[in-house]
Motif scaffolding. Sequence first.
Motif, PDB file in Angstrom:
ATOM      1  N   GLU A  19     -15.534 -11.533 -17.295  1.00  0.00           N
ATOM      2  CA  GLU A  19     -16.105 -10.773 -18.422  1.00  0.00           C
ATOM      3  C   GLU A  19     -17.193  -9.819 -17.936  1.00  0.00           C
ATOM      4  OE1 GLU A  19     -15.360 -14.057 -21.975  1.00  0.00           O
ATOM      5  OE2 GLU A  19     -17.319 -13.995 -20.985  1.00  0.00           O
ATOM      6  N   GLU A  20     -18.020 -10.323 -17.058  1.00  0.00           N
ATOM      7  CA  GLU A  20     -19.114  -9.495 -16.542  1.00  0.00           C
ATOM      8  C   GLU A  20     -18.565  -8.294 -15.750  1.00  0.00           C
ATOM      9  OE1 GLU A  20     -22.751 -10.406 -13.674  1.00  0.00           O
ATOM     10  OE2 GLU A  20     -22.294 -12.056 -15.054  1.00  0.00           O
ATOM     11  N   ALA A  21     -17.532  -8.556 -14.959  1.00  0.00           N
ATOM     12  CA  ALA A  21     -16.938  -7.479 -14.148  1.00  0.00           C
ATOM     13  C   ALA A  21     -16.346  -6.389 -15.036  1.00  0.00           C
ATOM     14  CB  ALA A  21     -15.869  -8.051 -13.219  1.00  0.00           C
ATOM     15  N   VAL A  22     -15.639  -6.794 -16.088  1.00  0.00           N
ATOM     16  CA  VAL A  22     -15.011  -5.788 -16.961  1.00  0.00           C
ATOM     17  C   VAL A  22     -16.091  -5.029 -17.749  1.00  0.00           C
ATOM     18  CG1 VAL A  22     -13.435  -5.393 -18.904  1.00  0.00           C
ATOM     19  CG2 VAL A  22     -12.821  -7.040 -17.115  1.00  0.00           C
ATOM     20  N   ALA A  23     -17.070  -5.752 -18.276  1.00  0.00           N
ATOM     21  CA  ALA A  23     -18.146  -5.087 -19.033  1.00  0.00           C
ATOM     22  C   ALA A  23     -18.850  -4.056 -18.141  1.00  0.00           C
ATOM     23  CB  ALA A  23     -19.139  -6.109 -19.575  1.00  0.00           C
ATOM     24  N   GLY A  24     -19.114  -4.433 -16.906  1.00  0.00           N
ATOM     25  CA  GLY A  24     -19.788  -3.532 -15.970  1.00  0.00           C
ATOM     26  C   GLY A  24     -18.933  -2.315 -15.656  1.00  0.00           C
ATOM     27  N   TYR A  25     -17.650  -2.537 -15.448  1.00  0.00           N
ATOM     28  CA  TYR A  25     -16.737  -1.439 -15.106  1.00  0.00           C
ATOM     29  C   TYR A  25     -16.611  -0.439 -16.258  1.00  0.00           C
ATOM     30  CZ  TYR A  25     -12.394   0.980 -13.913  1.00  0.00           C
ATOM     31  OH  TYR A  25     -11.456   1.945 -13.655  1.00  0.00           O
TER      32      TYR A  25
END
Length: 373
Positions: free
Chosen positions: A39-45
Motif C-alpha cells: 500500500e505504501e509503495a503504490v501510494a508513494g508511486y
Amino acid sequence: MSEYIPMSLPDIDETDVEAVAEVVRSGRLALGPKTAAFEEAVAGYVGVKHAVAVSSGTAALHLIVRALGVGPGDEVLVPSFTFAASVNAILYVGAVPVFVDIEPDTFNIDPDDMERKITAKTRAVMVVDIFGHPAEWDAILRIADERGLRVIDDSCEALGAEYKGRKLGQFGDAGAFAFYPNKQMTTGEGGIIVTDDEKIADLCRSLCNQGRGRMGAWLEHERLGYNYRMDEMSAALGLSQMKRIESFLAKRQGVAGLYNEKFAPYEWITVPTVRDHVRISWFVYVVLLAEGIDRDAVIGAMGEKDIPVRAYFPPLHLQPFVAKRIDVSRGSLTVTEEVAERTLAIPFHNNLREEQIDRVVKELTAVTGVFAK
Ligand SMILES: Cc1ncc(COP(=O)(O)O)c(C=O)c1O
C-alpha cells in the motif's frame, strides 16, 4: 504449425518468485506487513496519502461507491464503453448507472455528454481511463465541481498514466487500480483504492475487513462489510513487481511504438490516439478497423492463424443483464455504438518480440485488407 501468440502475459522473474515463496515459508499469509508495504509503495508511486489494497479492482470500485454513500435511487454517470466492473459497482449498491457517450478518438467519457446527462438525482460520475489513456480530467472536474458531483476514477487499466504531468489516482475523490495478470503489473487477483481523503480510506479499510473498526476487538463489527482483503502472497508479488513498474511501462511503450510504426502504411487500420498532454500507460493495444470490415470474420481468421484478437469492449448498455435492470433508452450513445463495432484488441504484453509483432501486423493487414479493397 505456427507459434501461438498470447493476448497478454505477466512479466514474472525469479525475484517475484522468491518474494512470494518467502511469504509462504513465513506462515504469515494474511493481514501482515507485505500488504502494508505494498500500500505504501503504490501510494508513494501515485502521489496520494492513502492506499487500501483489496482482492480485485472490482472490489476497489465497490468500496469507493459505498464509501461515498451512493445508494438506491442515486444516479451515477458512467461510460458504456468499459469493462462490466465499472457498471456492476454501481448496481451492487442499488444505484442507477446513466450511460454517457465517449469521445471518438480516445474512447473516453465525453465531458459534454456527461454534462447533458446530469439530473437532480445525479450523485457521482465514474470516470474510466480506458485502455490506459487518461480521460479529459480538467473538463470533468470543472463540471463535477460546478454541479456538486462526487468523482470516482476507475483507473483500473491505467497505473502510471499521467494527465498534464500528474499521475492518475490523484484525480477525483478516490481512484481504483487493478492487478489481474493482463494488467501493467500483477498481484494475481488484486486491486487497490487510492485517495487523499482520510475518511474514505478509513471507511474502505473497514469495509474490506468485514466492517471492523480501527480500534475495536476482532469480532466487533461496526458496519456491514465484506472480506475483500488482499492476502500476503499477492501483496509480496505486487511489491516485487512495483520495483519494475517503470521498466514495464517502457517495454509496453516500445511494443506499442513498433505496432504504430508497422501499421502506419495501412490506412484501413487506425492506431490508438495518444493526446499530447498525457502519458499513456499502455494496457491493451486496440486498433479501429475501417467501416465495412467484417470484424467477426477477422476474429475467426486470425484465430485460425493462432493469433487471438478480441472485440473490446461490447457496450454495457447493450448487455441483456443491464438492459433488463435499467432503462437504457435515455439519450443516444451513437459514438459508443459505432466505435464498439469496429475496435479490435490484438496481442500485447511487455515481452512481445519484434518477429511476433511482425507476424501479427502481416496477418491482420492481410485478413482486413481483403475487405478494405
Ligand atoms: C475498466 C476496468 N474496471 C474495473 C476492472 C476490474 O478489475 P478486476 O478484474 O481486478 O476486478 C477492470 C479489469 O479488467 C477494468 O478494465
